[in-house]
Design an enzyme around this catalytic site. Sequence first.
Site, short mmCIF file in Angstrom:
data_model
loop_
_atom_site.label_atom_id
_atom_site.label_comp_id
_atom_site.label_asym_id
_atom_site.label_seq_id
_atom_site.Cartn_x
_atom_site.Cartn_y
_atom_site.Cartn_z
N HIS A 77 -20.45 -43.16 2.17
CA HIS A 77 -21.09 -42.89 3.45
C HIS A 77 -22.18 -43.93 3.70
O HIS A 77 -22.69 -44.57 2.78
CB HIS A 77 -21.68 -41.49 3.46
CG HIS A 77 -20.62 -40.43 3.50
ND1 HIS A 77 -20.92 -39.09 3.62
CD2 HIS A 77 -19.27 -40.50 3.45
CE1 HIS A 77 -19.80 -38.39 3.64
NE2 HIS A 77 -18.78 -39.23 3.53
N GLU A 79 -25.29 -43.59 4.55
CA GLU A 79 -26.55 -43.26 3.88
C GLU A 79 -26.48 -43.65 2.41
O GLU A 79 -27.44 -44.17 1.85
CB GLU A 79 -26.85 -41.76 4.00
CG GLU A 79 -26.91 -41.24 5.41
CD GLU A 79 -25.59 -40.67 5.91
OE1 GLU A 79 -25.62 -39.67 6.64
OE2 GLU A 79 -24.52 -41.23 5.59
N CYS A 105 -24.21 -35.53 5.65
CA CYS A 105 -23.48 -34.45 5.00
C CYS A 105 -24.33 -33.95 3.83
O CYS A 105 -25.37 -34.51 3.51
CB CYS A 105 -22.13 -34.97 4.50
SG CYS A 105 -22.26 -36.06 3.06
N CYS A 108 -24.99 -36.62 1.04
CA CYS A 108 -26.02 -37.58 1.43
C CYS A 108 -27.39 -36.92 1.50
O CYS A 108 -28.39 -37.53 1.14
CB CYS A 108 -25.66 -38.22 2.77
SG CYS A 108 -24.22 -39.31 2.64
#
Length: 149
Positions: A77, A79, A105, A108
């Site tokens: 992801h 992040e 999410c 993260c």
Amino acid sequence: MRPSWDEYFMEIVQVVKKRSTCLRRQVGALIVNDKRILSTGYNGAPTGLKHCDELGCLRDKMNVPSGQRHELCRGLHAEQNAIVHAANSGVSIKGATIYVTDQPCVLCAKMIINGGIKRVVFASGYPDELSKQLLLEAGVELVKFDNNN
């Protein structure tokens, strides 16, 4: 009119996401402290590996809904990439703000909490209530960016 700092950094994160190789959702992240950019990230496969835009989406092939079974994906992801890039450069993100195109999410969110990030500014929602719950419980400020303000 001169943009606010949040507007400024949210515009930059929209450019960062253009590097994404995800076929489902292009996401960008930008970690900032004291009005200085520390790190950026976008979602895509680990360094040196083939991307989904080359191989196709594993999650689509398996009919995995958005917000579920994050482990069934080649990519990191945005992040996660921003946090890892900061760590690889020896840059502390403690006390920073992360600007993201989409709400983080739960995976993260946990990295954001342990990384010491104190504020998350995001543009679009994401179907993950546990993420919001954990961030708020940890005292991380969660801001839904509204470009109309």
